[in-house]
Design a protein around this motif. Structure first.
Motif: not given
Length: 176
Positions: A25-28, A98-99, A105-107, A119-122
Motif C-alpha cells: 500500500q505504501l509502494a502504490k 520506492f524503497h 525512490y530509486q531507478m 540511480a537515486k530518483f527524486e
C-alpha cells in the motif's frame, strides 16, 4: 545431512514468507505520484557523441507493474540510415520503485549494451523529476518536466556538482 537441511529449509519457507512485512500500500501510494509519466510517448532526441550530435526518433512506454507498486519504462531511440533502413541506437529498460526502509525512490536501469545502473530518483513536484548516478569522478543527472502533454528531458554531467554540461535532450508528446 544435505537432504535434512533441504527438507528443513523447504518446511520453513512458508513461515518465512508469511513473516515478511507488506509494504504494497505504501509502494502504490508513493509510485502513484509518478502517474503523469505513465503512458506512451513519441518524439525526438539527441545525444552528443565524439562524432557530434546524434539525433533520433524516440519512444518511451511506461507501465505500472507488480500490482502498481513499480513503474517499468522502456525507451528506444532509432535513426534512419541513408539506405532507408532503421537502426536502434538506444534500447533501455528502467524500473522505478520506492524503497520502504530508506524512504527514497530509486531507478534501476538496463541498456542493451549490457550495462546497468542504480540511480537515486527524486520527485520535485507533480510534473518535475530528477535522477542521478555517480559515475566515477563525475555525476550524471537527468531532469524531466512534463507539461501540457509534453515530456522534456535533459541529461547533464558534472565533475564538481556545480558546473553542468548538457549532453542529451529529448522532447516527446503523449500518444497513449
Amino acid at each position: 545431512m544435505k537432504t535434512r537441511i533441504l527438507i528443513t529449509a523447504l518446511c520453513l519457507m512458508p513461515i518465512l514468507a508469511m513473516a515478511q512485512p507488506d509494504f504494497s500500500q505504501l509502494a502504490k501510494q508513493k509510485i502513484s505520484a509518478l502517474d503523469v509519466m505513465v503512458g506512451d510517448w513519441e518524439g525526438t532526441g539527441y545525444l552528443l557523441t565524439p562524432q557530434g550530435k546524434e539525433a533520433s526518433q524516440v519512444t518511451e512506454k511506461l507501465r505500472y507493474k507488480l500490482d502498481s507498486t513499480v513503474i517499468m519504462a522502456e525507451g528506444k531511440g532509432v535513426i534512419t540510415l541513408e539506405d532507408g533502413t532503421e537502426q536502434v541506437i538506444h534500447n533501455a529498460l528502467g524500473i522505478i520503485s520506492f524503497h520502504p526502509f530508506t524512504k527514497q525512490y530509486q531507478m534501476n536501469s538496463f541498456i542493451s549494451k549490457g550495462m546497468s545502473t542504480q540511480a537515486k530518483f527524486e520527485i520535485k513536484d507533480a510534473n518535475n523529476m530528477v535522477w542521478w548516478i555517480e559515475a566515477g569522478p563525475s555525476t550524471i543527472r537527468y531532469s524531466l518536466t512534463i507539461k501540457d502533454g509534453t515530456w522534456t528531458e535533459i541529461g547533464e554531467r558534472s565533475m564538481d556538482k556545480e558546473n553542468w554540461q548538457q549532453f542529451f535532450e529529448m522532447k516527446l508528446k503523449k500518444v497513449g
